[in-house]
Design a protein around this motif. Structure first.
Motif, mmCIF file in Angstrom:
data_model
loop_
_atom_site.group_PDB
_atom_site.id
_atom_site.type_symbol
_atom_site.label_atom_id
_atom_site.label_comp_id
_atom_site.label_asym_id
_atom_site.label_seq_id
_atom_site.Cartn_x
_atom_site.Cartn_y
_atom_site.Cartn_z
ATOM 1 N N ALA A 1 -4.535 11.637 7.858
ATOM 2 C CA ALA A 1 -4.089 10.275 7.539
ATOM 3 C C ALA A 1 -5.259 9.308 7.514
ATOM 4 N N ALA B 1 -7.183 9.957 4.208
ATOM 5 C CA ALA B 1 -6.436 9.529 3.021
ATOM 6 C C ALA B 1 -6.391 8.015 2.884
ATOM 7 N N SER B 2 -6.411 7.321 4.003
ATOM 8 C CA SER B 2 -6.275 5.858 3.984
ATOM 9 C C SER B 2 -7.617 5.139 3.985
ATOM 10 N N ARG C 1 0.286 -0.559 1.579
ATOM 11 C CA ARG C 1 0.193 0.878 1.328
ATOM 12 C C ARG C 1 0.365 1.638 2.634
ATOM 13 N N ASP D 1 -0.093 5.694 4.161
ATOM 14 C CA ASP D 1 -0.473 7.101 3.995
ATOM 15 C C ASP D 1 0.101 7.873 5.167
ATOM 16 N N GLU E 1 2.228 7.178 0.184
ATOM 17 C CA GLU E 1 1.679 8.474 -0.205
ATOM 18 C C GLU E 1 1.894 9.453 0.948
ATOM 19 N N HIS F 1 1.144 13.172 2.503
ATOM 20 C CA HIS F 1 0.160 14.244 2.452
ATOM 21 C C HIS F 1 0.648 15.374 3.357
#
Length: 732
Positions: free
Chosen positions: A572, A575-576, A618, A620, A681, A683
């Motif tokens: 995480a 991804a962020s 956003r 993640d 999103e 993952h």
């Protein structure tokens, strides 16, 4: 799919088989989280089937007719979460059929055949459906496949090992081929397999893919049937008004005025509810309004939110029942270089599904029929039998799609009410709660009042951790046998706190039971973890700030022996783009959790607007739930759960004044709008051979802590009371 009356199943009970020459086979397969299908199949004993209809029914979940139609019977109910597709995937994988070759049918109430091994009854909830079905449904499919192959091999006089199945057809070594329908009768004569071999993860064709959901076509073309859609010949429509205060009684109504409304057919008065029934909903609503019911509010008329909170705060001073004790946490905290204490509060919450409560029911002298969306069909059947005095077996429950549930339809209060009303009229009646009735007479997620303490040494390391939860016990009311330690502990109340991802040197968790008056509490999409993880992860950030450490780095020091938790946290973070500099007014928060046997880490980025409004940018989410049945469904569940939870964290709260619920509709019980939702999103960690976890409630669990931590990162303000979007940024 989900029609008015599913085809009756000719099953005769647990661990029994029926076998007849030229007939079909039926095994009631008991499901167990530990025992294999073969263990129970070998105990099956033959008996003649008096009502055999020619179908091949090798177990409680599969029916294949001689024409080749393949039907899966679903014990779990479809609330939009995709379980019809997920469960079908498990069976289809081992049965060797395509998802496009199957029909799906809701299971009737039957505790012998359809009890969920994790929940202990025929119920859908607790993110348990796939976890409880992971092995048993695959075994059901494999056993049926083996019997079909054996039947084909016998016809061709070859070894079963020389044959294989693919897309509902058995193929022989010399190019022979027979469809499952052609083999149905012969397969029924085969001996039950004594060993059921399951595929390895490397052999999966369907599991781990994202085929089209089996319920999508009907939902797109409008042919799917929800409870609200039910039409029965001769049916009337009714609506209800229950006492606005729990425990109140109906004093009087203007029945003549109600009956004077065109289209009104009947008025049913009970001690705590009034129903008006008409030719259509408008007549029923206008008749109810004209009836102008007057209520005696009873003993809870003086209750308001502040008095309930004060009661919780007082109870929170009690020691409570110690659910976990590792070392001397209190001593370690007292001896620490720095001590930190905080109190967190979470409000009562309604479920507020898009489809309000509704039940269609016809009570006759010889039996009753019920069309309803319920997460507990056997309980629905039992309550109708109890209220009408009918034998339970004469009550038929036809389960329907649900337009959301979130735990609300784990209770049967509305079905009970419908039965009490319907026995006073001779015709079928669809009883519909208005949105206002639905929200004001919900069974609510408990209010929680949590106290948490920790000690840090001079280097900023945790030396002791103590967490005391005060709140209602849903388990004690809904399933008393689920209470532990001689009825002293509700395991749900401490889920997510007694077993965290972290390793603390000393760790104590206690629970104080405190029941509210004027409200009844119920499961809500992830009850225990939704409050415990908020408290723990918010406080974890508080400690990281006190130790002057990055929140993710601080967590890593407590995860050295938990590689799965560390894995999702690192994923995480990557991804962020965790750690990059953000513009003024923006912040990122992180939350880590282990709930429903799933590890998950979430990073949320927000922006604080000029008017202190919170804008969600956003999220993640990294997920390790072991094997993934359907990646698209997993992502959808996480996204939907996160949005559901963010609605709660920002806006949702049930309050009382004079015993009455203040909120009534979506204007004052807010949910996120489309333009307010963040980009999410998901993952997924590849772990096909790990312990399988649940997913339906995990996103909801993450929402409040990750938002609280993002607000702190953006503003430096620590919010410890939900909801956040109701002026706290201005007043704090």
């Amino acid at each position: 799919m989900n029609g008015l009356a599913p085809k009756p199943l000719s099953r005769r009970g647990l661990l029994k088989a029926s076998l007849a020459a030229g007939g079909g086979l039926l095994i009631g397969l008991r499901l167990s989280s530990t025992a294999s299908a073969a263990e129970f199949l070998t105990r099956a004993t033959p008996m003649p089937p008096p009502d055999f209809d020619g179908d091949f029914e090798p177990n409680a979940f599969i029916r294949i007719d001689p024409k080749g139609a393949i039907t899966f019977i679903m014990r779990n109910t479809e609330c939009g979460q995709g379980i019809y597709t997920g469960a079908s995937t498990l069976i289809a994988e081992e049965l060797e059929v395509g998802m496009d070759q199957i029909l799906v049918e809701a299971a009737p109430p039957d505790l012998k055949l359809y009890t969920d091994p994790l929940l202990g009854e025929q119920a859908t909830g607790g993110s348990a459906s796939i976890r409880g079905s992971w092995k048993p449904l695959r075994e059901a499919g494999a056993a049926a496949r083996m019997m079909l192959i054996a039947a084909a091999a016998e016809k061709w006089n070859v070894s079963p090992s020389a044959c294989h199945a693919e897309r509902g057809v058995v193929h022989g070594p010399a190019g022979q081929a027979l469809g499952y329908g052609d083999l149905a009768n012969d397969a029924a004569k085969q001996p039950v397999p004594t060993h059921v071999a399951l595929k390895s993860s490397s052999q999966f064709k369907l599991i781990g893919t994202s085929p089209r959901r089996v319920d999508t076509p009907a939902k797109v073309n409008g042919t799917s049937v929800y409870g609200m859609d039910i039409q029965v010949p001769g049916m009337k429509i009714g609506t209800v008004a229950a006492s606005p205060v729990l425990g109140g009684k109906l004093v009087r109504i203007d029945e003549a005025a109600a009956r004077a409304v065109p289209g009104v057919r009947d008025v049913v008065q009970l001690d705590d509810v009034l129903a008006v029934i008409g030719d259509h909903m408008w007549a029923a609503m206008k008749g109810l309004q004209a009836a102008n019911p007057v209520w005696d509010d009873g003993p809870n008329a003086h209750i308001d939110t502040q008095s309930l909170i004060a009661h919780l705060a007082s109870d929170s001073e009690k020691a409570g029942f110690v659910a976990k004790k590792l070392g001397d946490a209190e001593g370690a905290i007292k001896a620490a270089a720095s001590r930190y204490d905080a109190t967190y509060q979470l409000p009562f919450l309604a479920h507020a599904p898009m489809e309000p409560i509704n039940t269609t029911i016809h009570v006759r002298p010889d039996g009753a029929e019920v069309w309803v969306g319920t997460q507990v069909p056997v309980r629905a059947q039992m309550t109708v039998a109890k209220e009408t005095g009918l034998p339970q077996e004469s009550v038929k429950v036809y389960n329907q799609f649900m337009g959301g549930a979130f735990g609300r339809r784990l209770d049967i209060d509305s079905v009970t009410q419908a039965a009490r009303i319907a026995k006073h009229v001779p015709y079928p009646v669809k009883l519909i709660w208005t949105r206002e009735e639905d929200i004001r007479h919900d069974l609510y997620r408990p209010y929680y009042y949590d106290k948490i303490s920790a000690g840090l040494d001079a280097s900023g390391n945790v030396t002791g951790w103590s967490h005391r939860t005060t709140g209602s016990s849903v388990m004690a009311r809904w399933a008393p046998p689920g209470m532990e330690e001689g009825g002293k502990l509700d395991p749900d109340a401490v889920e997510g706190s007694a077993d965290t991802p972290y390793e603390f040197p000393t760790h104590q968790v206690a629970w104080v039971r405190s029941e509210p008056s004027a409200l009844t509490t119920l499961w809500w999409r992830g009850v225990g973890p939704t409050h415990n993880v908020f408290v723990i992860e918010s406080f974890m950030d508080e400690l990281a700030a006190a130790a002057k450490q990055d929140p993710i780095a601080f967590r890593r020091t407590l995860l050295t022996k938990n590689p799965r938790a560390l894995g999702v946290l690192d994923l995480a973070a990557k991804a962020s783009n965790w750690g990059e500099t953000l513009p003024a007014g923006r912040g990122r928060g992180v939350a880590l959790q282990y709930a429903f046997q799933t590890y998950m880490a979430t990073v949320l980025e927000i922006e604080i607007g000029a008017g202190n409004e919170i804008q969600l940018i956003r999220a993640d989410v990294a997920v390790d739930c072991g094997p993934v049945v359907n990646p698209d469904t997993l992502a959808a569940q996480v996204q939907g759960g996160l949005i559901f939870g963010l609605s709660m964290a920002l806006y949702s709260e049930i309050t009382l004044t004079n015993g009455r619920v203040d909120q009534s509709n979506f204007h004052d019980y807010r949910i996120l709008r489309i333009d307010e939702a963040p980009k999410v999103e998901v993952h997924i960690v590849h772990n096909p051979d790990g312990e399988i976890g649940g997913i339906g409630e995990t996103g909801t669990v993450a929402a409040a802590p990750v938002l609280a931590n993002a607000i702190f990162a953006a503003t430096g303000r620590r919010l410890r009371r939900i909801p956040f979007g109701t002026g706290q940024l201005v007043s704090s």
